[in-house]
Every structure is written in structure tokens, then in C-alpha cells.
Design an enzyme around this catalytic site. Structure first.
Site, PDB file in Angstrom:
ATOM      1  N   THR A  23       0.835  -1.088   0.099  1.00 44.43           N
ATOM      2  CA  THR A  23       0.029   0.046  -0.090  1.00 44.43           C
ATOM      3  C   THR A  23       0.810   1.307   0.087  1.00 44.43           C
ATOM      4  O   THR A  23       1.932   1.366   0.739  1.00 44.43           O
ATOM      5  CB  THR A  23      -1.047  -0.019   1.066  1.00 44.43           C
ATOM      6  N   GLU A  66       0.316   3.675   1.757  1.00 45.95           N
ATOM      7  CA  GLU A  66       0.372   3.913   3.078  1.00 45.95           C
ATOM      8  C   GLU A  66       1.635   3.939   3.786  1.00 45.95           C
ATOM      9  O   GLU A  66       2.397   4.566   4.749  1.00 45.95           O
ATOM     10  CB  GLU A  66      -0.546   3.286   4.116  1.00 45.95           C
ATOM     11  N   TYR A  86      -1.130   0.812  10.871  1.00 48.52           N
ATOM     12  CA  TYR A  86      -1.406  -0.123   9.659  1.00 48.52           C
ATOM     13  C   TYR A  86      -0.348  -0.075   8.739  1.00 48.52           C
ATOM     14  O   TYR A  86       0.302  -1.276   8.262  1.00 48.52           O
ATOM     15  CB  TYR A  86      -2.601   0.500   9.036  1.00 48.52           C
ATOM     16  N   LYS A 111       2.450  -3.050   7.239  1.00 51.15           N
ATOM     17  CA  LYS A 111       2.228  -3.500   5.602  1.00 51.15           C
ATOM     18  C   LYS A 111       3.984  -3.221   5.454  1.00 51.15           C
ATOM     19  O   LYS A 111       4.186  -3.969   4.331  1.00 51.15           O
ATOM     20  CB  LYS A 111       1.326  -2.591   4.998  1.00 51.15           C
TER      21      LYS A 111
END
Ligand code: NAP
Ligand code: G4F
Length: 324
Positions: A126, A128, A151, A155
Site C-alpha cells: 500500500t 500508506e 497499519y 504493511k
């Protein structure tokens, strides 16, 4: 022999779009779901797939369930889309987020290594992970990671574990570093669906306003249906690699709001939006914008649906859904 694919996260947003694409290409598709008292098949039904995907039970936090599954199914391809994917909850549920998004990936990769080393593996990475980092305003495969949430951090672990299984054991493992992608199947807590659902309710007289958090954050938004094609293409490449996938455009949350209200003929949208601190985050990712030239050159991938078309599609779908 038809190819087989195992998709984790089959009941979420991307799972059904990917399943549809693979079934159209002749794959036999298995979908991993965790155990529910009352399974929610809404997204699979929306795409008419509830009878064509073979659902299998398992949980990313339960290593033995994954070992058994890979041993029995030995799929040609595994697309790992399952995750605690809501950034906003990841501060309060950091341990669970890590168990699913980080350790779950380790368990799945180990299962492939032990029982089906020819299986190709796709990891749902991602944007992010970039968080605060960018190169001249853009993020690509060479941009450093500076995640801003549990999060994003979870990841980064799974990204590197995916790379490491490729480098250590020669497995075909690939990371798709996807920027935000949305659709009528998007979970209601994500900002785009929250806005389009709210706008639809206001149009139908079911609500008076929408409460939101930070309207200044900028995201590179695309359509999920386009992005699952990139996942598929990455798995067909001759060599496994990692790719950034995004539109290259960025828009503030306020722009999404403005366009969504414009779809129902409202231009003074500020009157209908309240700011609620509960929806602001302890640390924000202010600006995401993809430079996806590697995917375009090497995979021939480009998004088709524009930002404006996406907003329209989602508002119309929510109005239709609520009218039912
Ligand atoms: P989503 O709608 O939240 O779907 C995630 C799915 O994972 C859900 O069906 C969920 O099951 C399942 N899941 C959660 N925990 C699990 C567990 N312990 N065991 C088995 N399944 C579990 O996410 P999405 O938008 O489709 O995104 C797919 C993947 O891409 C995610 O990994 C996400 O982090 C990543 N990603 C998404 C975007 C985006 O913009 N959409 C961008 C970059 C990366 P339940 O239905 O039970 O909750
Ligand atoms: O829609 P969001 O919750 O998505 P976010 O945090 O960008 O994460 C999504 O995209 C990632 C890829 O970059 C995925 F990896 C991840 O799984 C997920 O799919 O929030 C978007 C922006 C944020 O800046 C947030 O602060 O919208 C801002 N926002 C403003 N008001 C809000 C709200 N977000 C939510 N969810 N709810 C609000 O009321």
C-alpha cells in the site's frame, strides 16, 4: 488444466472484482473467508459471484488453517488481499492489525514454501507505507518508506517479507503497492463511501449532513476494477517484481466532497458538512500521488476510470442502493 487461484479477503472490496476478472479468464477461484456466525455475501452477490467462487474457511491469524489449505488446494496463484485495512482503527487495534497484516503474511508465505513452492504469490502492499515520504511530490518504487500508522507499519513488514521470500528461497512473490482505489463495494467507513452514502442520503431526505475529519488530506484515487487488472498482470510477468499502481493525480478530500455534492445539484456543499475531531488521526498522511510509469512500461497497465467518473459511479450506486 485450468489455473487455480486462492484469493484471501474475498468478501471485501477488491476480492470480488479480482475473482470476476480471473473467472472471466477461465480460472477456478477459491475464496478464503474467516468463520462468521452470519456470513456477509453482499459484495460477491453484487457482482453475481456468490455461486461461482468456491469459499473455503481459514484465518490469517491461524497458521495451521493456512498450511492445510495450501497443502490441499496447491493453487497456481495466491492473491493475499485479506487485512485489517482500515487505517483509522489501527491505532486502537495495533496488535490485531499486526497479527493479521504482518504475521498472517509470514504464515501464508511459509505455507507456500513448505507445501507448494511453485505457487505465485501477490501481496497487497500500500501507498500508506510511504506516509510522509515523497520524491518531488510523487511516490514510486524507489521512494523510501515513512509510515504514519500501525497499519502502514504492519504493511512495511509484509512488504519486506514478500521481497525476502523471493530473494531467500526463489519463490515467485510480488508486491503491488496500490494507491487508494474505490468503488461501490468500498467499506462504508472509508472516506469516499462515507461521502457518497451521505450525499445519497441527503438527496433522498434521509440525512441532513455528513460529519468528516481532515478535508485537506490528498489522495491518489482510482477505480478498484482497474487496479485488480494490475494485480493479475504482475502475476503473469516473466519475473516477479514490485510495482506502484496509481493514477498519478491527487485530490483533496474536499474536492471529492465537492464533486459528490455536485452530482446531486448542490454547490454550497460546506453547509452540509460538519467537522468532527473523532475522525481526525493522531498522525496523518498528507499527500499521496503515484508515479506508476514502471507498471505502464513493463506491464502495459494504465487506469481507465477517471476521478470524476469514479465519484459519479459511487454516488449513483448509493442512490440506487438506498432507493431499493
Ligand atoms: P477490505 O474491503 O477491508 O477487505 C479486506 C478483507 O480481509 C475483508 O474481507 C476481511 O474480512 C478480510 N480479513 C480481515 N482479517 C482477516 C483474517 N484474520 N483472516 C482472513 N480474512 C481477513 O480491503 P480492500 O479495500 O478490498 O483491500 C484489499 C487489500 O489491499 C487489503 O490488504 C488492503 O490493506 C490493501 N490495500 C487496499 C487499498 C485500497 O485503497 N482499497 C490500497 C492499498 C492496499 P471481513 O469481511 O471478515 O472483514
Ligand atoms: O478513506 P480513508 O480511510 O483511506 P486511507 O486512510 O487513505 O487508507 C486507504 O487507502 C490506503 C492506500 O493508501 C489503503 F492501504 C488502506 O487500506 C485504505 O484502503 O481516508 C482517506 C483520507 C485520510 O486522510 C483521512 O484522514 O480521508 C481523511 N478523512 C477525512 N474525514 C477521513 C474522514 N477518513 C475517514 N475514513 N473518515 C472520515 O470521516
Amino acid at each position: 488444466m485450468a489455473k487455480t487461484a486462492l484469493i484471501t479477503g474475498i468478501l471485501g472490496q477488491d476480492g470480488p472484482y479480482l475473482a470476476k476478472l480471473l473467472i472471466e479468464k477461465g480460472y477456478k477461484v477459491y475464496g478464503l473467508m474467516r468463520r462468521y456466525s452470519q456470513p456477509h455475501m453482499g459484495n460477491l452477490k453484487f457482482l453475481g459471484l456468490d455461486k461461482t467462487v468456491e469459499l473455503v474457511e481459514g484465518d490469517l491469524t491461524d497458521e495451521s488453517s493456512l498450511l492445510n489449505l495450501i497443502k490441499i488446494v496447491r493453487p497456481s496463484e495466491v492473491y493475499n488481499l485479506a487485512a485489517q485495512s482500515f487505517v483509522g482503527s489501527s491505532w486502537d487495534q495495533a496488535k490485531l492489525t499486526t497479527e493479521i497484516n504482518s504475521l498472517g503474511v509470514l504464515y501464508l508465505l511459509n505455507s507456500i514454501k513448505f507445501f507448494s513452492p511453485t505457487t505465485k504469490y501477490y501481496q497487497a502492499s500500500t501507498s500508506e507505507m510511504f506516509g510522509l515520504a515523497n520524491d518531488g511530490g510523487y511516490q514510486d518504487e524507489n521512494t523510501n518508506f515513512h509510515p504514519r500508522s500501525p497499519y502502514g507499519i504492519s504493511k512495511v513488514y509484509s512488504y519486506w517479507m514478500t521481497v525476502n521470500f523471493r530473494e531467500s528461497y526463489g519463490l515467485f512473490t510480488t508486491n503491488g503497492i496500490l494507491f487508494n482505489h474505490e468503488s461501490p463495494l468500498r467499506g462504508i467507513q472509508f472516506v469516499t463511501r462515507k461521502i457518497t452514502d451521505g450525499v445519497a442520503r441527503i438527496k433522498l431526505g434521509l440525512a441532513e449532513n455528513i460529519a468528516l475529519g481532515n478535508l485537506d488530506a490528498k489522495r491518489d484515487w482510482g477505480f478498484a476494477g482497474d487496479y485488480v487488472e494490475a494485480m493479475y498482470l504482475m502475476m503473469q510477468a516473466e519475473q516477479p517484481d514490485d510495482y506502484v499502481i496509481g493514477s498519478g493525480e491527487t485530490h483533496a478530500v474536499s474536492e471529492f466532497v465537492k464533486l459528490a455534492f455536485a452530482e446531486i445539484g448542490i454547490t454550497d456543499w460546506e453547509k452540509y458538512v460538519t467537522i468532527d475531531a473523532r475522525f481526525k488521526r493522531p498522525a496523518e498522511v498528507p499527500h499521496l500521488q503515484a508515479r506508476a510509469s514502471k507498471a505502464e512500461t513493463k506491464l502495459g497497465w494504465k487506469p481507465k476510470v477517471t476521478f470524476q467518473e469514479l465519484v459519479k459511479m459511487m454516488v449513483e450506486a448509493d442512490i440506487k442502493r438506498l432507493q431499493k
